[in-house]
Design an enzyme around this catalytic site. Sequence first.
Site, PDB file in Angstrom:
ATOM      1  N   HIS A   1      80.707  74.141 103.466  1.00  0.00           N
ATOM      2  CA  HIS A   1      80.953  74.274 102.026  1.00  0.00           C
ATOM      3  C   HIS A   1      80.610  72.974 101.299  1.00  0.00           C
ATOM      4  CE1 HIS A   1      83.449  77.396 103.974  1.00  0.00           C
ATOM      5  NE2 HIS A   1      83.052  78.124 102.941  1.00  0.00           N
TER       6      HIS A   1
ATOM      7  N   SER B   1      82.004  83.082 100.844  1.00  0.00           N
ATOM      8  CA  SER B   1      82.649  81.948 100.172  1.00  0.00           C
ATOM      9  C   SER B   1      81.638  80.972  99.573  1.00  0.00           C
ATOM     10  CB  SER B   1      83.559  81.206 101.151  1.00  0.00           C
ATOM     11  OG  SER B   1      82.822  80.757 102.284  1.00  0.00           O
TER      12      SER B   1
ATOM     13  N   ASP C   1      84.335  69.872 107.402  1.00  0.00           N
ATOM     14  CA  ASP C   1      83.696  71.108 106.938  1.00  0.00           C
ATOM     15  C   ASP C   1      82.279  70.769 106.494  1.00  0.00           C
ATOM     16  OD1 ASP C   1      82.767  73.337 105.595  1.00  0.00           O
ATOM     17  OD2 ASP C   1      84.653  73.753 104.567  1.00  0.00           O
TER      18      ASP C   1
END
Length: 445
Positions: free
Chosen positions: A424, A175, A421
């Site tokens: 990311h 990702s 998070d």
Amino acid sequence: MHKMKSPPFSSSSSFSVLRKARLSPYLFTLLAFILFVAVLYGEDLMCIFSRQLEPAAAFSDHLVVKPGESTHRVQLKIFRPQKQRQKLPFSIGKTDPECDIFTGRWVWDESNRPLYEESECPYIQPQLTCQEHGRPDKDYQKWRWQPDGCDLPSFNATLMLETLRGKRMMFVGDSLNRGQYVSMICLLHSLIPDEAKSMETFDSDSRTVFTAKDYNATIEFYWAPFLLESNSDNAVNHRISDRLVRKGSMNYHGKHWKGVDVLVFNTYLWWMTGQKFKILQGSFEDEVKDIVEVPTAEAYRMAMKSMLRWVRRNMDRNKTRVFFTSMSPSHGKSIDWGGEPNGNCYNQTSLIEDPNYWGSDSRKNIMEVIGEEFRKSKVPISFLNITQLSSYRKDAHTSIYKKQWSPLTPEQLANPVSYADCVHWCLPGLQDTWNELLFAKMFYP
């Protein structure tokens, strides 16, 4: 200035020497012909001969772990031979060999940043749209990477699109590589009319394809978090805690990469499950599976060897460029940079200023593996060393400002650190810099 002296004997004297040797007319004719060819085509013959002798390393970038580094910082340097006889595909210039574009500092640049607006790029996934999800500041968008001793070439979207005309560019990995892929599309799509571009996802082979129709070009993302076949290969349903990778399975995914003109690989985050990692020796179809546990660094080494072997066997050096993006750092423990205990990237809006900040030792071990394997390889693969420069950017993560995978509990909502998070990155932001570095290595290696 000394004048060049005339040769010790002229062509006429050469002839007289040959005549005195009483050679047969046939042999004399043969020698004269050889001499004539050598004089006429000598330079071309030497060039051809030298290319046959030239080692593959002359076309390659190699990673070297700098000796004497502390245990908290590993600097990977690119070794460039002084002479590169073969021009790399797509290159139009070169970077000063004395300048390492991955070593430098972040500078505030409010006039030229961001390179696009979040609201102007409809391709950003909701997991990365920080402004839409309530982030109150935009400072993370205003930093520009400034290498020491030189400047990065400005990202030229027109040049990139023209170069990709009739070609395929593919990002392969997890990702984080998808985020870089989306960043690249955001940097390019505004030059393409709405009716001349499209985005399509193919679940059957884990691909997402952006098509620039007028250029007959595609920019693609292929989900393969380990590069090798694994039990986490479903692009949607891949949240498996007991991860398993099949040894020697690069062709399982690799068959979808053949013929691609620009390949950008990454793999790191999914390997970080602990000190040991499970490797499948046989097939996922075997009723009784032969599974061994090895140290994580050695499992990762297996992946690097497989990737380099696949590139060597499948790339066309005259047409293809291959890049490998190093580990994307996370900022899950604020004590790593001298912050408050029990904190992380949540509510962080400033950069880490310690130039020697590195992070966890596990990252150091993986960087050493990359350095060792790339150094041994003769594969012409370009390394994007984004790890150190990204380590300073604790401010640039999505944190809590993203679409959540599942509803948050009252306990989580009361403690944002618990669900931030710190892996990311917001777009626009840091990953646009990764693509600026990719642009520099592609056109000015």
